[in-house]
Design an enzyme around this catalytic site. Structure first.
Site, PDB file in Angstrom:
ATOM      1  N   LEU A 257       1.229  -1.051  -0.119  1.00  0.00           N
ATOM      2  CA  LEU A 257      -0.269  -0.675   0.320  1.00  0.00           C
ATOM      3  C   LEU A 257       0.974   1.204  -0.086  1.00  0.00           C
ATOM      4  CD1 LEU A 257      -3.013   0.875   2.466  1.00  0.00           C
ATOM      5  CD2 LEU A 257      -1.607   2.087   1.720  1.00  0.00           C
TER       6      LEU A 257
ATOM      7  N   HIS B  44       7.820   0.921  11.111  1.00  0.00           N
ATOM      8  CA  HIS B  44       8.097   2.313  10.783  1.00  0.00           C
ATOM      9  C   HIS B  44       7.039   3.370  10.811  1.00  0.00           C
ATOM     10  CE1 HIS B  44       9.679   5.505   8.072  1.00  0.00           C
ATOM     11  NE2 HIS B  44      10.696   4.882   7.918  1.00  0.00           N
TER      12      HIS B  44
END
Length: 339
Positions: free
Chosen positions: A129, A233
């Site tokens: 994505l 992240h």
């Protein structure tokens, strides 16, 4: 509502994918900035959309694109894998604990370990994505993410009973991976950036082939490597929350490459898949309604958009904008779920 629509990728999307891949910042293995690898992805996706299935379990790939129907601009993408690990083993690290007791010292020692496993082999995977930085508002990230689940619902026999999502792990300001440097990097003659590029193009089978197969005690890793285990992240925290809202959970599996968390769920328990309703379009008008995701079509005919809908007599009523964006008319059947 906006004129953005999710649609299947086509060969001419190579340019769009390549431009988006250059913006990912590394560690994004499902979208490498490599034209040859992206061309192979598009070919694989094209074959999956064109196939009605022959009853065999396959690791197919579907690539979807986010397009502004008003301008033709492509601003995002996402991917779905039907059954991972069919061609090559799908490795993960599983975080476990070994408890040992010393009677002489009257002490109990608990050691955290990483064990190489193929537990998740055969699951479906949602990934890849990416939303253009200029569009990260207005619910388009939600549209990209949840359109995958409506696609799975519309083509349910093609997917496994378990679904996973790998989140990118921690990457430092220099573009390195603390987890890679503290573990895998010790066994390979390449830094994270080099390994990341190789991984994105060729897959991470080379890591699994050369990594030690016995459990690794995390106490033997550097402090920075230990701190990165199972952390997404910073740019992936919102994605992790969306996954949790859909019913995904972190069950102590992490990526063998960067240590990022792998989220898992039972496919039929994913909220969008479970709660989506199938209805007939009974009317189209200009009156406002409630916000929902609406999808129509199967395989290569699939499309999905954020929409205005209202309940009608025997079905739902769509706004004129939604009907135009999705090319829908009265009598068509759609899947829908409130935003």
């Amino acid at each position: 509502m906006s004129s953005f629509c999710i649609r299947p990728a086509v060969d001419t999307d190579l340019r769009h994918l390549y431009e988006m891949a250059k913006l990912t910042g590394g560690g994004f293995t499902n979208l490498p900035p490599d034209r040859r690898a992206l061309t192979a992805k598009l070919a694989r996706s094209h074959a999956a959309f064109a196939s009605n299935g022959d009853g065999k379990v396959k690791d197919e790939l579907f690539v979807l694109m986010l397009e502004d129907r008003a301008t033709g601009d492509v601003r995002g993408t996402c991917q779905i894998f039907t059954h991972v690990g069919q061609k090559h083993p799908f490795y993960s690290y599983r975080i476990g604990t070994l408890t040992q007791h010393s009677r002489e010292l009257d002490r109990t020692f608990r050691a955290e370990m990483l064990s190489l496993t193929t537990d998740l082999e055969g699951a479906s995977e949602v990934g890849g994505l990416f939303l253009h930085p200029g569009e990260r508002a207005g619910g388009l990230g939600l549209l990209l993410a949840r359109s995958r689940y409506l696609f799975m619902r519309a083509n349910r026999p093609r997917f496994a009973d378990r679904v996973l999502a790998e989140l990118r792990g921690v990457i430092d300001e220099a573009g390195g991976s603390p987890f890679w440097d503290g573990l895998a990097g010790r066994f390979f003659g390449m830094n994270f950036q080099q390994a990341d590029e190789f991984n994105a193009i060729h897959g991470h089978q080379f890591i699994a082939d050369l990594m030690p197969k016995h459990p690794i005690y995390t106490a033997m890793l550097t402090e920075t490597a230990r701190a990165a285990i199972g952390l997404p992240h910073p740019s992936g925290r919102a994605a992790m929350r969306m996954l949790e809202n859909e019913g995904f959970a972190f069950e102590h599996y992490i990526d063998i490459f960067d240590g990022g968390p792998t989220m898992t769920a039972r496919t039929d328990h994913v909220r969008t898949i479970r709660d989506a309703r199938e209805s007939t379009v009974v009317a189209i008008d200009a009156l406002p309604g409630r916000e929902a995701l609406v999808a129509a079509g199967r395989l290569a005919d699939f499309r999905c958009a954020l929409a205005d809908i209202r309940d009608g007599d025997g079905g739902i009523i769509l706004s004129e904008d939604t009907a135009r964006t999705l090319d829908l008319t009265v009598g068509d059947t759609v899947l829908h779920i409130d935003r």
